[in-house]
Design an enzyme around this catalytic site. Sequence first.
Site, short mmCIF file in Angstrom:
data_model
loop_
_atom_site.label_atom_id
_atom_site.label_comp_id
_atom_site.label_asym_id
_atom_site.label_seq_id
_atom_site.Cartn_x
_atom_site.Cartn_y
_atom_site.Cartn_z
CB THR A 148 35.34 -31.66 -18.86
OG1 THR A 148 36.40 -31.21 -18.89
CG2 THR A 148 33.97 -31.36 -18.58
CE LYS A 192 31.34 -25.45 -29.28
NZ LYS A 192 31.68 -25.83 -28.36
CB ILE A 252 19.40 -25.63 -24.76
CG1 ILE A 252 19.70 -24.76 -24.04
CG2 ILE A 252 18.12 -24.74 -25.62
CD1 ILE A 252 20.45 -23.43 -23.72
CG ASP A 289 31.58 -20.81 -28.52
OD1 ASP A 289 32.72 -21.56 -28.81
OD2 ASP A 289 30.39 -20.39 -28.12
CE LYS A 295 28.58 -22.48 -28.97
NZ LYS A 295 28.62 -22.46 -27.63
N1 HSE Z 1 33.36 -21.65 -24.26
C1 HSE Z 1 31.94 -22.07 -24.40
C2 HSE Z 1 30.97 -20.92 -24.12
C3 HSE Z 1 30.99 -23.44 -24.24
O1 HSE Z 1 31.01 -20.26 -22.65
O2 HSE Z 1 29.79 -20.75 -23.65
C4 HSE Z 1 31.51 -23.90 -25.05
O3 HSE Z 1 30.94 -24.07 -26.06
#
Ligand code: HSE
Length: 432
Positions: free
Chosen positions: A13, A105, A136, A201, A205
């Site tokens: 993507t 990440k 961003i 996730d 970050k």
């Molecule tokens: N899976 C992440 C989200 C996007 O739902 O924001 C990729 O970091």
Amino acid sequence: MKKIGVAIVGFGTVGAGVAEILTKNHDLLVARTGLDISLAKIADLDITTDRGVKVDPAILCTDAFAAISDPSVDIVVELIGGIGIARKVILAAIDAGKAVVTANKKLLAECGAEIFGRAADKGVDIYFGASVGGGIPIIRVLREGLVGNAVRRINGILNGTCNYILTRMEEEGLPFDDVLADAQRLGYAEANPSLDIDGFDTAHKALILAALSYGVQIPLDSILVEGIRGLDGRDVRYAGELGFKIKLLATIAREDDGIKVFVAPTLVPKTNMLASVSGVFNAALVSCDMADDTLYYGRGAGRFPTASTVVGDIADIAMNLAAGEVRHRNVIPKTGEASALVPASEMRNAFYARLSVIDKPGSLGKFATILGNHGVSIAAAMQKQGDDKPGAVPVVVITGKAREAGVKEALAEILAAGVVAEPPVAYRILKD
Ligand code: HSE
């Protein structure tokens, strides 16, 4: 005009988005950089599926390592994701003296020291703008716009999947499982949603933001990570009645006692700007010593927002290459020690706790005493109208600032004491 060749490794993507921007906005990039930044190679195991973007078939290949070593390639863009092959691709690119752009990440949070170390040794640029916040440019803000500031605190909504689920739970009063199933049907959540909904996730970050803010490489397993899996709609409702929204928040802060990094569902006052971030959007509220508060908002995922940030990195590196410079060799200067991290058990926060109290004389007194014994003071307690098990009533408690460990120990003791009909829950409250 100097030509800069780009190889995209991973034609999914985001890879297709990068290819489209480089093609469609080629002339814009020429005008702004004075360079001919062009696709030289695209590597993917599957080069037959239509990715919705027109590219010269001659640049498609299945061998990522051949693409990396091709002399027409100056910049390697890793968009495979995960750790295994992506790590090998990045290290091979660095060893070949090619500059690297990645949005990965997980890889940076878990293998950042190795990758940045190798890039520094070899004197190549590695950019990772799209690894936090998608469209961003928050990483660039920390590295450039705010470089003269000490970061006091960052609070971020950094996962669109979780924010989408929380928003629908709040606005439509739906249960967690129903919204998750819907999100999966709509393609907002993965078939295996764990990385998103269990908070990892967001934690990856948060670790990258902590590294940029404080120059520390903090291991993932040393921070508190709580996700939103199984969040009870009652808590979303009661929090709303009390003037809060529940958000999955990353907190990165330096206070007198040290650095705090954690990810947890958090009650955000409705008056805080982060409370109005809805749906799949992300935001980060950055508080610094000089600039004070600044807010960044946008799409944290998706083809073009993420590709936009990747292309920003490509353009910056292209200009570095043209000038014969490596500008960000030490992108994460090691200025701090991970030992400055305050252990999760010692962090202090105000909490919202919900207890399903068994309706018999003395129950309230008993749990209040247990909280007190663990140093947790009650700032407010409210009995709610609720649909708890027969014979039990929901009681919501707002605590004063309390030690994490004290709250957890107290709630475990309250459960063991038989004064509640189900395990109590507790969430931290963001002070406004
Ligand atoms: N899976 C992440 C989200 C996007 O739902 O924001 C990729 O970091």
